[in-house]
Design a protein around this motif. Structure first.
Motif, PDB file in Angstrom:
ATOM      1  N   THR A  54      -0.108 -12.190   7.194  1.00 41.29           N
ATOM      2  CA  THR A  54      -0.548 -11.405   6.039  1.00 41.29           C
ATOM      3  C   THR A  54      -1.109 -12.293   4.931  1.00 41.29           C
ATOM      4  O   THR A  54      -2.213 -12.056   4.417  1.00 41.29           O
ATOM      5  CB  THR A  54       0.614 -10.558   5.491  1.00 41.29           C
ATOM      6  OG1 THR A  54       1.088  -9.697   6.535  1.00 41.29           O
ATOM      7  CG2 THR A  54       0.175  -9.721   4.306  1.00 41.29           C
TER       8      THR A  54
ATOM      9  N   ARG B 151      -5.082 -12.675   3.872  1.00 43.15           N
ATOM     10  CA  ARG B 151      -5.428 -12.282   2.511  1.00 43.15           C
ATOM     11  C   ARG B 151      -6.304 -13.347   1.852  1.00 43.15           C
ATOM     12  O   ARG B 151      -7.263 -13.036   1.141  1.00 43.15           O
ATOM     13  CB  ARG B 151      -4.144 -12.060   1.704  1.00 43.15           C
ATOM     14  CG  ARG B 151      -4.371 -11.454   0.347  1.00 43.15           C
ATOM     15  CD  ARG B 151      -4.950 -10.074   0.467  1.00 43.15           C
ATOM     16  NE  ARG B 151      -5.643  -9.677  -0.747  1.00 43.15           N
ATOM     17  CZ  ARG B 151      -6.764  -8.986  -0.763  1.00 43.15           C
ATOM     18  NH1 ARG B 151      -7.323  -8.620   0.371  1.00 43.15           N
ATOM     19  NH2 ARG B 151      -7.322  -8.644  -1.882  1.00 43.15           N
TER      20      ARG B 151
ATOM     21  N   ASP C 175      -8.537  -7.950   6.343  1.00 38.04           N
ATOM     22  CA  ASP C 175      -7.402  -7.425   5.576  1.00 38.04           C
ATOM     23  C   ASP C 175      -6.531  -6.503   6.435  1.00 38.04           C
ATOM     24  O   ASP C 175      -5.318  -6.408   6.228  1.00 38.04           O
ATOM     25  CB  ASP C 175      -7.916  -6.651   4.370  1.00 38.04           C
ATOM     26  CG  ASP C 175      -7.582  -7.347   3.066  1.00 38.04           C
ATOM     27  OD1 ASP C 175      -6.737  -8.256   3.088  1.00 38.04           O
ATOM     28  OD2 ASP C 175      -8.168  -6.984   2.042  1.00 38.04           O
ATOM     29  N   GLU C 176      -7.154  -5.779   7.366  1.00 41.35           N
ATOM     30  CA  GLU C 176      -6.405  -4.856   8.218  1.00 41.35           C
ATOM     31  C   GLU C 176      -5.886  -5.527   9.485  1.00 41.35           C
ATOM     32  O   GLU C 176      -5.152  -4.914  10.253  1.00 41.35           O
ATOM     33  CB  GLU C 176      -7.302  -3.669   8.614  1.00 41.35           C
ATOM     34  CG  GLU C 176      -7.886  -2.900   7.444  1.00 41.35           C
ATOM     35  CD  GLU C 176      -6.818  -2.351   6.520  1.00 41.35           C
ATOM     36  OE1 GLU C 176      -5.780  -1.921   7.024  1.00 41.35           O
ATOM     37  OE2 GLU C 176      -7.024  -2.383   5.290  1.00 41.35           O
TER      38      GLU C 176
ATOM     39  N   GLY D 158      -2.011  -5.610  10.067  1.00 42.83           N
ATOM     40  CA  GLY D 158      -1.470  -4.312  10.480  1.00 42.83           C
ATOM     41  C   GLY D 158      -1.651  -4.072  11.965  1.00 42.83           C
ATOM     42  O   GLY D 158      -0.737  -3.582  12.641  1.00 42.83           O
TER      43      GLY D 158
ATOM     44  N   THR E  14      -4.902   4.532   3.969  1.00 40.63           N
ATOM     45  CA  THR E  14      -5.079   3.820   2.693  1.00 40.63           C
ATOM     46  C   THR E  14      -5.196   2.337   2.972  1.00 40.63           C
ATOM     47  O   THR E  14      -4.319   1.736   3.586  1.00 40.63           O
ATOM     48  CB  THR E  14      -3.887   4.081   1.762  1.00 40.63           C
ATOM     49  OG1 THR E  14      -3.773   5.489   1.531  1.00 40.63           O
ATOM     50  CG2 THR E  14      -4.084   3.379   0.424  1.00 40.63           C
ATOM     51  N   ARG E  15      -6.302   1.746   2.541  1.00 41.60           N
ATOM     52  CA  ARG E  15      -6.569   0.347   2.854  1.00 41.60           C
ATOM     53  C   ARG E  15      -6.042  -0.565   1.747  1.00 41.60           C
ATOM     54  O   ARG E  15      -5.748  -0.127   0.644  1.00 41.60           O
ATOM     55  CB  ARG E  15      -8.075   0.144   3.037  1.00 41.60           C
ATOM     56  CG  ARG E  15      -8.644   1.051   4.100  1.00 41.60           C
ATOM     57  CD  ARG E  15     -10.110   0.919   4.371  1.00 41.60           C
ATOM     58  NE  ARG E  15     -10.874   0.097   3.456  1.00 41.60           N
ATOM     59  CZ  ARG E  15     -11.977  -0.559   3.816  1.00 41.60           C
ATOM     60  NH1 ARG E  15     -12.386  -0.501   5.063  1.00 41.60           N
ATOM     61  NH2 ARG E  15     -12.658  -1.255   2.940  1.00 41.60           N
ATOM     62  N   ARG E  16      -5.974  -1.844   2.062  1.00 42.21           N
ATOM     63  CA  ARG E  16      -5.451  -2.809   1.095  1.00 42.21           C
ATOM     64  C   ARG E  16      -6.398  -3.012  -0.082  1.00 42.21           C
ATOM     65  O   ARG E  16      -5.988  -3.515  -1.130  1.00 42.21           O
ATOM     66  CB  ARG E  16      -5.200  -4.156   1.792  1.00 42.21           C
ATOM     67  CG  ARG E  16      -4.043  -4.107   2.771  1.00 42.21           C
ATOM     68  CD  ARG E  16      -3.946  -5.425   3.519  1.00 42.21           C
ATOM     69  NE  ARG E  16      -3.791  -6.550   2.620  1.00 42.21           N
ATOM     70  CZ  ARG E  16      -2.641  -7.004   2.178  1.00 42.21           C
ATOM     71  NH1 ARG E  16      -1.531  -6.424   2.560  1.00 42.21           N
ATOM     72  NH2 ARG E  16      -2.589  -8.043   1.373  1.00 42.21           N
ATOM     73  N   ASP E  17      -7.682  -2.667   0.097  1.00 42.30           N
ATOM     74  CA  ASP E  17      -8.627  -2.846  -1.013  1.00 42.30           C
ATOM     75  C   ASP E  17      -8.650  -1.655  -1.967  1.00 42.30           C
ATOM     76  O   ASP E  17      -9.513  -1.573  -2.844  1.00 42.30           O
ATOM     77  CB  ASP E  17     -10.034  -3.114  -0.470  1.00 42.30           C
ATOM     78  CG  ASP E  17     -10.527  -1.986   0.439  1.00 42.30           C
ATOM     79  OD1 ASP E  17      -9.837  -0.967   0.552  1.00 42.30           O
ATOM     80  OD2 ASP E  17     -11.612  -2.135   1.026  1.00 42.30           O
TER      81      ASP E  17
END
Length: 463
Positions: free
Chosen positions: A192, A196, A215-216, A219, A291-294
């Motif tokens: 992670t 990032r 970013d994904e 996951g 829902t994405r991290r951005d």
């Protein structure tokens, strides 16, 4: 039941909304326009910037209204545009049965709700002028020297962007080499934080789409069983290397650029003469909201063509800020409709825009098309054209889902020749039932079931 333009003027929150509504009061923007038999309800679908049109509805008895767009203005420009169409009879509003999505909204709203109150963030209403809103701006004749300077500046920006992306891809490949040298076990343990950091570097390098993909990545990797994660990491990193090298080879390729930097606008796709347009009967397989991290929410709707020309999938993809809250869907899983889709230019057209949709059809027939290729070819042939692809939609032949001794679900073909692991849990009728057809997403490691057909009807998956 009638409405006049004066009422629309009073309903608008400001002059800019009124001006925008005037631009939407054109037949080409709308489809599926209708009115209830008593004339109280009006509805329609308005093309926006995303893959799906916005569903707009209003109750003429108290001017309550609803739109699926993310606007914070209430009413939004789409509602005003729909009322404008009705007031001036720009398009015929044919009396029809109230669609389910209008009935659902009507059942949830309170009488008189949504008639006028603006949110606190909206400034107090300024003077509104309907005639000014209808006036078109005079066309400005541009100086040829200004046009040449603008084109030169655009070309310079394009070169700078391409240079920035190439530098970012250099950094990405160096980062991937570092992860392999330091060991996959350490990478998986710290995936992670490491992803990032490189994702932030890619954002600075104008490779925003690729940054979102990285970013994904944690996951997707952590969703695998622990024993499969090192192999999954090799596959993910290998696809990134292939994508980076493909961009260096053909940086102007629209499909590759879409996977790295940015997608074309809706207008660019619709005006491109190479755009594939398909008018067919479609079934809504499933909708995936993530829902994405951005900070964005991705809303993916999977469609399957019911025409007898072999399996054809379509993916409608929309994004909107998570801060605007949950947005209503314009589809219901299992819904069938006749519609025209415009596919983004691609070696394997999948992502599409909904251009027009007609009335919902009877959901009892026909059946899904028959899978054409051998299953092994279905799973691998898309990767030959686009080896960086993350997920592939597949239509599986007759089979069954069962649990192994550890309780993990597996799909097995009816002839026993193919067996594939299933992501998540297989609950209800999915497990143990004879499945005539199964629509799923293949990630290269697991199947995510979207929907299946059985002798008793359609079964939704967990997509």
């Amino acid at each position: 039941m009638a409405i006049d333009l004066k009422a629309i003027e009073q309903l608008a929150t400001d002059q800019s909304s009124l001006k925008a509504a005037a631009g939407l009061a054109k037949p080409a923007k709308w489809s599926g326009v209708g009115v209830s038999y008593d004339g109280a309800l009006v509805w329609g679908e308005c093309a926006g910037s995303g893959a799906n049109p916005y569903r707009v509805m209003a109750d003429l008895r108290d001017l309550g209204n609803k739109c699926t767009c993310p606007s914070r203005k209430f009413p939004c420009k789409h509602v005003l545009g729909l009322l404008w169409l009705k007031a001036e009879a720009v398009v015929p509003f044919a009396p029809a049965d109230t669609p389910a999505w209008v009935s659902d909204w009507l059942g949830r709203r309170r009488a008189g709700a949504g008639t006028s109150k603006a949110p606190p963030s909206v400034a107090p209403s300024a003077a509104k002028d309907l005639r000014a809103a209808r006036q078109t701006e005079p066309e400005v004749v541009e100086d040829p020297k200004d046009a040449a300077r603008r084109e030169a500046a655009a070309a310079k920006r394009s070169e700078d962007t391409e240079r920035a992306i190439l530098d970012a891809l250099d950094a990405l490949e160096q980062w991937i080499g570092d992860q392999l040298r330091m060991g996959l076990s350490a990478f998986v343990d710290d995936v992670t934080a490491r992803c990032r950091r490189i994702a932030a570097r890619l954002v600075d390098g104008k490779a925003a789409v690729l940054a979102g993909r990285i970013d994904e990545l944690p996951g997707r990797l952590l969703a695998l069983p622990p024993g499969d994660r090192p192999r999954g990491a090799v596959v993910e990193l290998g696809k990134l290397v292939l994508l980076a090298r493909a961009f260096r080879t053909t940086p102007r390729d629209a499909e590759i650029r879409r996977a790295v930097a940015a997608s074309e606008t809706r207008e660019a796709v619709l005006t491109n003469p190479q755009t594939l347009r398909v008018n067919a009967r479609w079934e809504v397989l499933a909708e995936q909201v993530q829902t994405r991290r951005d900070g964005l929410v991705s809303q993916t709707t999977w469609l399957l063509s019911l025409n007898n020309d072999g399996p054809r999938f379509a993916m409608l993809l929309d994004f909107f800020p998570a801060s605007v809250g949950r947005r209503g869907s314009v589809f219901t899983p299992g819904e069938r409709f006749q519609g025209e889709l415009a596919f983004y230019p691609s070696r394997q057209p999948l992502r599409a825009l909904l251009v027009a949709r007609e009335a919902v059809e009877d959901a009892t027939s026909p059946e899904w098309p028959t899978p054409e290729m051998v299953l092994a070819d279905t799973l691998t042939s898309p990767l030959l054209a686009e080896p960086w692809t993350i997920e592939i939609p597949v239509l599986l032949p007759a089979g069954r889902i069962a649990l192994d001794d550890a309780g993990h679900p597996w799909w097995r073909s009816a002839d026993g020749a193919s067996t594939l692991p299933v992501a998540g849990s297989a609950e209800g009728l999915l497990c143990g039932t004879d499945l005539k057809r199964t629509a799923a997403i293949w990630s290269g490691n697991r199947l995510t079931i979207l929907a299946a057909q059985t002798s008793w009807g359609r079964v939704s998956g967990h997509g």
